[in-house]
Design a protein around this motif. Structure first.
Motif, PDB file in Angstrom:
ATOM      1  N   LEU A 128       0.832  -1.203   0.000  1.00 30.32           N
ATOM      2  CA  LEU A 128       0.000   0.000   0.000  1.00 30.32           C
ATOM      3  C   LEU A 128       0.870   1.257   0.000  1.00 30.32           C
ATOM      4  O   LEU A 128       0.546   2.245  -0.683  1.00 30.32           O
ATOM      5  N   GLU A 129       1.966   1.239   0.740  1.00 31.10           N
ATOM      6  CA  GLU A 129       2.873   2.396   0.736  1.00 31.10           C
ATOM      7  C   GLU A 129       3.466   2.613  -0.648  1.00 31.10           C
ATOM      8  O   GLU A 129       3.601   3.760  -1.107  1.00 31.10           O
ATOM      9  N   ARG A 130       3.815   1.534  -1.330  1.00 32.32           N
ATOM     10  CA  ARG A 130       4.353   1.687  -2.691  1.00 32.32           C
ATOM     11  C   ARG A 130       3.290   2.222  -3.648  1.00 32.32           C
ATOM     12  O   ARG A 130       3.583   3.023  -4.541  1.00 32.32           O
ATOM     13  N   ALA A 131       2.035   1.772  -3.479  1.00 32.16           N
ATOM     14  CA  ALA A 131       0.961   2.261  -4.337  1.00 32.16           C
ATOM     15  C   ALA A 131       0.728   3.756  -4.106  1.00 32.16           C
ATOM     16  O   ALA A 131       0.496   4.515  -5.066  1.00 32.16           O
ATOM     17  N   LEU A 132       0.811   4.189  -2.853  1.00 30.72           N
ATOM     18  CA  LEU A 132       0.681   5.620  -2.575  1.00 30.72           C
ATOM     19  C   LEU A 132       1.850   6.402  -3.167  1.00 30.72           C
ATOM     20  O   LEU A 132       1.667   7.489  -3.724  1.00 30.72           O
ATOM     21  N   GLY A 133       3.033   5.832  -3.040  1.00 32.03           N
ATOM     22  CA  GLY A 133       4.211   6.516  -3.570  1.00 32.03           C
ATOM     23  C   GLY A 133       4.233   6.581  -5.079  1.00 32.03           C
ATOM     24  O   GLY A 133       4.893   7.462  -5.654  1.00 32.03           O
ATOM     25  N   ALA A 134       3.535   5.686  -5.743  1.00 32.50           N
ATOM     26  CA  ALA A 134       3.534   5.665  -7.209  1.00 32.50           C
ATOM     27  C   ALA A 134       2.522   6.624  -7.812  1.00 32.50           C
ATOM     28  O   ALA A 134       2.489   6.791  -9.045  1.00 32.50           O
ATOM     29  N   LEU A 135       1.712   7.263  -6.981  1.00 32.38           N
ATOM     30  CA  LEU A 135       0.741   8.215  -7.527  1.00 32.38           C
ATOM     31  C   LEU A 135       1.467   9.393  -8.171  1.00 32.38           C
ATOM     32  O   LEU A 135       2.504   9.848  -7.669  1.00 32.38           O
ATOM     33  N   PRO A 136       0.951   9.906  -9.301  1.00 35.36           N
ATOM     34  CA  PRO A 136       1.640  11.003  -9.990  1.00 35.36           C
ATOM     35  C   PRO A 136       1.689  12.274  -9.138  1.00 35.36           C
ATOM     36  O   PRO A 136       0.798  12.524  -8.316  1.00 35.36           O
ATOM     37  N   ALA A 137       2.731  13.040  -9.381  1.00 32.57           N
ATOM     38  CA  ALA A 137       2.891  14.296  -8.642  1.00 32.57           C
ATOM     39  C   ALA A 137       1.858  15.310  -9.110  1.00 32.57           C
ATOM     40  O   ALA A 137       1.260  15.179 -10.184  1.00 32.57           O
TER      41      ALA A 137
END
Length: 442
Positions: free
Chosen positions: A265-274
Motif C-alpha cells: 500500500l505504501e508503494r501504491a501511494l508513492g507511485a501516484l503522480p505528482a
C-alpha cells in the motif's frame, strides 16, 4: 320416492345436455378463430416473404404448414359430430375436446412465430420513415463530431494517453460510422425502388445499427470527463483512508502478511503522480483500492489468528501419524479378509484414504495447520469406523461351529453349508495363518 329419483335423473341429464351444448359451441368458436388466424397469418407471411425473403420467414412458413395439417383433423372431427351417423355423447365430447385442443395449439403456435417476426415486419412497413430518421440522426450526430475531437484534445492536457485510450479514437470512428450509415440508407432506398426488398432490409438494418453505435461513441466522450472527475474525487478519499489504514495496521499483530500488505500500500501511494502531472485516475484508483483491500484482509486475518492461535506443529504431526496407524490397521484387516468384507467398510476406508491424501496436497505454510489437523482426525475416525465395520463383517461370516448343522460334519455330504461359506471367504480373502490351522486341525 320413484317420482323423486326420476325428477333428479331428468335434472342431471338436463345439466349434462347443457354442458355438452356449451362444449360443442366452444369447439366451433375455437375452430373458426383458428381458421381466421391461419388466413391472417398467411397474408402476413406473403408480405413478409416479399419483404424479407424466404430465409427470414422459414419458421413461420413451417408453422403455418403444420397448423393447416392439424386443423384438417379438427375440421374432420367437427364434420363427424354433425353428420347423419348417430354418435354416442361420449364420442361427441371427445371430439369437441380434441377440436378445442388443436385450435388453441394452432393459435398459440402462429402467435409465437408471428410475434418473432412482428418487429421486423413493422420495421419493413415503416422503412421510408425509418430511413428518413436515420438520415436526420446522422446529420444531427455529425454536428457533435468536431466538438468531441476538441474535447479529446482539451482532456489530453490533463489526463495521460493511457487514460484517454478509452475515448481518443471515438470521434474518428463515429465519423466513419455516420458515413457508412448514410451510404447504407441510400443503398436501402435504391434496392427498395428496384424491388429487391430483402437486400433493402439488410441495408436498412446496417444503417440503423451504424447510427446507434456512432451515438454511443459520442456519448462516451461527453460522459468520460464527468466520470474522470468522480474518479479523482474518490481517489482523494481512498488516499486519506489508506494512510489511516497504514497507521491502524501498526496496532495489529505484525505477521509477514500484514507487513507485506503495508509495504504494498505504501508503494501504491508513492507511485501516484505528482501534482500537475498527467494522470489516469481510473487506473490509480483501481491499484490503490486493490492494495487497500489487501491490507484490510491481512489485518483482519492476523487479528482473527491472534484470537485463535494455531495448533502446535507437533500436535498436527501426532494426529497425522495416528491416522496413518489407524489406516494401516484397517487396510491390513480388509486386505486379509477381502472375501468377507462388505461395501460399507470398503467405502469408509476409501474415504479415509482420500482425506489422508488431501492432507499431503495442502501448502506447506502455517495456515494449513488447522485444516491438516481436522483432516487427520477425520481420516483417523473414518479408518476406525472402517475397521469396526470390517470386524462386524468378519464376525458375521464365521461359522458358528464345525460340528453343527451345516458345519464341518453337518448338512448333506458333510462339506456343504457353513464349510462352503468358510472356504469361499478363505479363497476370496486369502486368509492364512491361525484360522486355516484351526480348520484343518479340527
Amino acid at each position: 320416492m320413484a317420482g323423486f329419483w326420476g325428477k333428479r335423473k331428468r335434472e342431471q341429464q338436463a345439466e349434462q345436455d347443457a354442458a355438452d351444448a356449451d362444449l360443442a359451441r366452444r369447439a366451433g368458436a375455437a375452430l373458426v378463430a383458428a381458421d381466421e388466424r391461419v388466413r391472417l397469418t398467411a397474408d402476413e407471411l406473403d408480405f413478409a416473404r416479399a419483404e424479407l425473403g424466404e430465409g427470414a420467414t422459414g419458421d413461420l412458413r413451417a408453422a403455418l404448414e403444420a397448423v393447416r395439417t392439424h386443423l384438417s383433423e379438427a375440421f374432420h372431427l367437427h364434420q363427424l359430430n354433425h353428420d347423419e351417423i348417430p354418435d354416442t355423447p361420449d364420442e361427441v365430447r371427445m371430439r369437441s375436446a380434441r377440436i378445442i385442443q388443436l385450435s388453441e395449439w394452432a393459435e398459440e403456435l402462429l402467435e409465437e412465430r408471428l410475434g418473432a417476426l412482428s418487429e421486423t415486419i413493422e420495421k419493413v412497413r415503416r422503412a421510408p420513415e425509418i430511413l428518413e430518421r436515420v438520415r436526420r440522426d446522422a446529420r444531427r450526430l455529425r454536428e457533435r463530431v468536431e466538438p468531441a475531437r476538441d474535447a479529446v484534445v482539451r482532456l489530453s492536457a490533463r489526463y495521460s494517453d493511457a487514460a484517454l485510450r478509452q475515448i481518443s479514437a471515438n470521434p474518428g470512428e463515429a465519423d466513419q460510422l455516420l458515413a457508412f450509415a448514410e451510404h447504407s440508407a441510400d443503398v436501402s432506398t435504391r434496392r427498395r425502388e428496384a424491388g429487391q426488398r430483402e437486400q433493402a432490409h439488410v441495408a436498412l438494418e446496417a444503417a440503423t445499427e451504424a447510427v446507434r453505435r456512432a451515438e454511443t461513441l459520442l456519448d462516451a466522450v461527453d460522459g468520460w470527463e464527468i466520470e474522470a472527475l468522480r474518479a479523482e474525487s474518490t481517489l482523494a478519499e481512498v488516499i486519506d483512508d489508506s494512510r489511516g489504514d497504514i497507521v491502524a495496521a501498526r496496532t495489529a499483530p505484525q505477521t509477514p502478511a500484514v507487513q507485506a500488505a503495508v509495504g504494498a500500500l505504501e508503494r501504491a501511494l508513492g507511485a501516484l503522480p505528482a501534482s500537475g502531472a498527467k494522470t489516469d485516475p481510473f487506473d490509480d484508483l483501481s491499484r490503490l483500492r486493490e492494495a487497500n483491500a489487501a491490507l484490510d484482509a491481512a489485518v483482519d486475518k492476523a487479528r482473527e489468528r491472534a484470537a485463535r492461535p494455531l495448533p502446535d506443529i507437533a500436535h498436527v504431526r501426532h494426529a497425522i501419524d495416528d491416522s496413518d496407524r489407524q489406516l494401516s490397521v484397517a487396510r491390513s484387516v480388509i486386505a486379509g479378509h477381502r472375501g468377507w468384507i462388505g461395501a460399507d467398510a470398503r467405502t469408509r476406508l476409501a474415504e479415509a484414504e482420500r482425506v489422508r491424501a488431501d492432507i499431503d496436497r495442502l501448502p506447506d505454510e502455517e495456515d494449513s495447520r488447522e485444516p491438516a489437523l481436522a483432516m487427520a482426525r477425520r481420516a483417523g475416525a473414518l479408518a476406525s469406523e472402517a475397521l469396526h465395520l470390517a470386524q462386524r463383517d468378519i464376525d458375521s461370516s464365521r461359522p458358528d461351529g464345525m460340528n453343527g448343522p451345516g458345519g464341518w460334519g453337518g448338512g448333506r455330504g458333510g462339506r456343504g453349508g457353513g464349510m462352503g461359506d468358510m472356504m469361499g471367504g478363505v479363497l476370496g480373502g486369502l486368509v492364512i495363518g491361525g484360522l486355516l490351522g484351526d480348520i484343518f486341525d479340527g
